[in-house]
Scaffold this active site. Structure first.
Site, PDB file in Angstrom:
ATOM      1  N   ARG A   1      -0.211   9.357   7.475  1.00 59.63           N
ATOM      2  CA  ARG A   1      -1.294   8.455   7.896  1.00 59.63           C
ATOM      3  C   ARG A   1      -1.219   8.173   9.385  1.00 59.63           C
ATOM      4  O   ARG A   1      -2.231   8.069  10.074  1.00 59.63           O
ATOM      5  CB  ARG A   1      -1.203   7.131   7.118  1.00 59.63           C
ATOM      6  CG  ARG A   1      -1.696   7.248   5.695  1.00 59.63           C
ATOM      7  CD  ARG A   1      -1.379   5.996   4.901  1.00 59.63           C
ATOM      8  NE  ARG A   1      -1.966   4.818   5.468  1.00 59.63           N
ATOM      9  CZ  ARG A   1      -1.339   3.623   5.520  1.00 59.63           C
ATOM     10  NH1 ARG A   1      -0.135   3.459   5.019  1.00 59.63           N
ATOM     11  NH2 ARG A   1      -1.949   2.603   6.063  1.00 59.63           N
TER      12      ARG A   1
ATOM     13  N   HIS B   1       6.652  -9.022   5.460  1.00 59.77           N
ATOM     14  CA  HIS B   1       6.093  -7.771   5.957  1.00 59.77           C
ATOM     15  C   HIS B   1       4.841  -8.054   6.754  1.00 59.77           C
ATOM     16  O   HIS B   1       4.036  -8.896   6.392  1.00 59.77           O
ATOM     17  CB  HIS B   1       5.757  -6.828   4.798  1.00 59.77           C
ATOM     18  CG  HIS B   1       5.784  -5.398   5.211  1.00 59.77           C
ATOM     19  ND1 HIS B   1       6.942  -4.644   5.171  1.00 59.77           N
ATOM     20  CD2 HIS B   1       4.836  -4.582   5.703  1.00 59.77           C
ATOM     21  CE1 HIS B   1       6.678  -3.423   5.612  1.00 59.77           C
ATOM     22  NE2 HIS B   1       5.410  -3.355   5.941  1.00 59.77           N
TER      23      HIS B   1
ATOM     24  N   LYS C   1       6.613  -0.876  -1.118  1.00 57.15           N
ATOM     25  CA  LYS C   1       7.941  -1.107  -0.524  1.00 57.15           C
ATOM     26  C   LYS C   1       8.505  -2.441  -0.975  1.00 57.15           C
ATOM     27  O   LYS C   1       9.686  -2.563  -1.287  1.00 57.15           O
ATOM     28  CB  LYS C   1       7.834  -1.141   1.013  1.00 57.15           C
ATOM     29  CG  LYS C   1       7.658   0.209   1.656  1.00 57.15           C
ATOM     30  CD  LYS C   1       7.920   0.145   3.154  1.00 57.15           C
ATOM     31  CE  LYS C   1       6.776  -0.410   3.948  1.00 57.15           C
ATOM     32  NZ  LYS C   1       5.693   0.517   4.213  1.00 57.15           N
TER      33      LYS C   1
ATOM     34  N   ASP D   1       5.903   6.322  -0.217  1.00 57.08           N
ATOM     35  CA  ASP D   1       5.355   5.639   0.961  1.00 57.08           C
ATOM     36  C   ASP D   1       5.900   6.257   2.241  1.00 57.08           C
ATOM     37  O   ASP D   1       5.161   6.443   3.205  1.00 57.08           O
ATOM     38  CB  ASP D   1       5.659   4.132   0.944  1.00 57.08           C
ATOM     39  CG  ASP D   1       5.116   3.476   2.206  1.00 57.08           C
ATOM     40  OD1 ASP D   1       3.906   3.628   2.467  1.00 57.08           O
ATOM     41  OD2 ASP D   1       5.885   2.861   2.956  1.00 57.08           O
TER      42      ASP D   1
ATOM     43  N   SER E   1       0.914   0.818   0.548  1.00 62.02           N
ATOM     44  CA  SER E   1       2.098   1.071   1.369  1.00 62.02           C
ATOM     45  C   SER E   1       2.991  -0.164   1.432  1.00 62.02           C
ATOM     46  O   SER E   1       4.198  -0.108   1.184  1.00 62.02           O
ATOM     47  CB  SER E   1       1.620   1.474   2.769  1.00 62.02           C
ATOM     48  OG  SER E   1       2.647   1.396   3.698  1.00 62.02           O
TER      49      SER E   1
HETATM   50  N1  URA Z   1       2.855  -1.697   7.251  1.00 61.60           N
HETATM   51  C1  URA Z   1       3.132  -0.817   6.250  1.00 61.60           C
HETATM   52  O1  URA Z   1       4.249  -0.766   5.773  1.00 61.60           O
HETATM   53  N2  URA Z   1       2.149  -0.023   5.806  1.00 61.60           N
HETATM   54  C2  URA Z   1       0.902  -0.045   6.298  1.00 61.60           C
HETATM   55  O2  URA Z   1       0.073   0.693   5.840  1.00 61.60           O
HETATM   56  C3  URA Z   1       0.620  -0.947   7.347  1.00 61.60           C
HETATM   57  C4  URA Z   1       1.624  -1.763   7.811  1.00 61.60           C
END
Ligand code: URA
Length: 434
Positions: free
Chosen positions: A168, A82, A187, A161, A183
């Site tokens: 956001r 990620h 995930k 999320d 966040s």
């Molecule tokens: N990627 C995400 O999934 N969440 C964030 O807050 C920033 C980048």
């Protein structure tokens, strides 16, 4: 409990209890709290921060807002990656098929665009028919059958999320360490991967502009993952210029496909190779980064990674012909050159501004309900340290509206500083946290 009390508590800088955090995450997920109250709370969190304990509580509550996958009936070790968000960051589109092509299953839950940063789901939806809306049985079946899944938050996987992320994006509350950590890690935990490689961006196009902040975010997320029993690595990577050359959904898919075929920009390929190598090492395939890179280079040259990407696209309903022939991807009506306004060396690129120029062209959202224009975006060949002559073509704007095209040109030119001082090229990475 009352939401207004929780907002006021955070507004006044008082630590929230675990029960309060669990309560508002659950109530918001079940639509018992309106967007405006969560927006107010997130602004209070943005301004007042959260302690490490609050951040861990938030992450675990968000991860528990839906199902949490156990993938061990499908594969003994599943890897995920990620990025914390950047401009031109289409790394997922290249590294996930590369790693899957090496025999390591990749199950990934991605996000949409966030602020000036693009999102994998928006990019992938440039491919007609492609969908990230995957049921749990399908997630597992696809992981078993082809070894790669790119899912989005659904009603069942980290739904909190999905909802908070969309707010956001349009409420100026993206660049908050606890909100980013919550966040990303919610995930990652919900999607059930055993190993996670985080790409934490730092620079003027990232949510963390200072190296110490990026390092602190990386350490926080690595700690949360390790406590949850996952194997973790975080890379600190540069975002003081766009990654690769393409910024914008279909343009980035095109660049990712070119890279999978061996023709992508060198900085982008080097970034992908390093990230994928860490994923292989975390997964126990390849005892060293160099060994992992040899495996990855072989898989890349054989075309298997490209085929893996196409298999994922088709499995998720996408039109495979667009992968074979990216000329079929959405195309903008107006394509114009970006020319260097003066001679000299590129001193700096305000990368966030370049990202916002892409959003303003229609490639991202300014309000939650905005529809994305997949065709629009920017190609920027110029890199920090390059020497240019006045009038040199340093990029292109792809627009579907001539007014937006002119505004984007002005915005991009004002984001690029050209001067007489020689400047060293920027590094790709600043460190690794294990
Ligand atoms: N990627 C995400 O999934 N969440 C964030 O807050 C920033 C980048």
């Amino acid at each position: 409990m009352r939401m207004v009390d929780i907002i006021e508590k955070k507004r006044d800088g008082i630590q929230l209890s675990s029960d309060e955090i669990k309560w508002f995450v659950s109530e918001y997920t079940h639509e018992n709290i309106p967007d405006y109250q969560i927006s107010a709370l997130m602004m209070a969190i943005f301004l007042k921060g959260m302690s490490q304990k609050e951040t861990v509580d938030l992450t675990l509550a968000m991860a528990a807002s839906g199902d949490q996958l156990d993938l061990h009936d499908v594969a003994p070790f599943v890897i995920d990656k990620h990025s914390s968000g950047g401009v031109g960051d289409k790394t997922t589109l290249v590294v996930t098929p590369l790693v899957a092509a090496c025999g390591v299953p990749v199950g990934k839950m991605s996000g949409r665009g966030l602020g000036s940063s693009g999102g994998t789901l928006d990019k992938m939806e440039s491919i007609a028919g492609w969908s990230s809306n995957i049921t749990l049985p399908k997630f597992k079946k696809q992981l078993r059958d082809i070894g790669i899944v790119l899912a989005g938050q659904t009603a069942v996987l980290a739904p909190a999320d999905g909802k908070m992320y969309a707010l956001r994006d349009v409420t100026g509350t993206v660049g908050s360490m606890p909100l980013i950590a919550g966040s990303i890690m919610s995930k990652k935990l919900a999607a059930g991967a055993d190993g996670i490689v985080l790409d934490v961006k730092v620079g003027n196009g990232a949510f963390m502009t200072e190296l110490e902040d990026a390092r602190a975010l990386a350490e926080l997320m690595v700690g949360i993952g390790k406590d949850a029993g996952r194997k973790m690595v975080a890379l600190l990577s540069d975002m003081n210029q766009p990654l690769g050359q393409a910024i914008g959904n279909a343009l980035e898919v095109n660049e990712a496909i070119e890279t999978l075929k061996g023709d992508g920009p060198t900085d982008f390929w080097a970034h992908c190779l390093e990230t994928a190598a860490h994923m292989l090492v975390v997964a126990g395939k390849g005892s060293s980064l160099d060994g992992a890179k040899s495996i990855l280079n072989a898989v890349h040259q054989s075309g298997v990674a490209f085929e893996k990407f196409k298999a994922m696209v088709v499995a998720q309903g996408g039109n495979g012909r667009m992968v074979d022939n990216p000329a079929l991807l959405p195309k903008a009506t107006f394509i114009s050159d970006i020319k260097a306004p003066q001679s000299g060396t590129i001193q700096a690129i305000d990368t966030g501004e370049v990202g916002w120029a892409g959003v303003n062209l229609g490639g991202g959202r300014l309000v939650k309900t905005d529809q994305i224009d997949h065709a629009v975006g920017i190609i920027l060949h110029a890199k920090v340290g390059d020497i240019v002559e006045a009038g040199d073509v340093i990029g292109e704007i792809h627009a579907n509206d001539s007014m937006k095209q002119s505004l984007a040109l002005a915005q991009i030119l004002s984001a690029i500083t050209i001067g007489d001082e020689p400047v060293e090229p920027l590094p790709l990475f600043y460190g690794t946290i294990i």
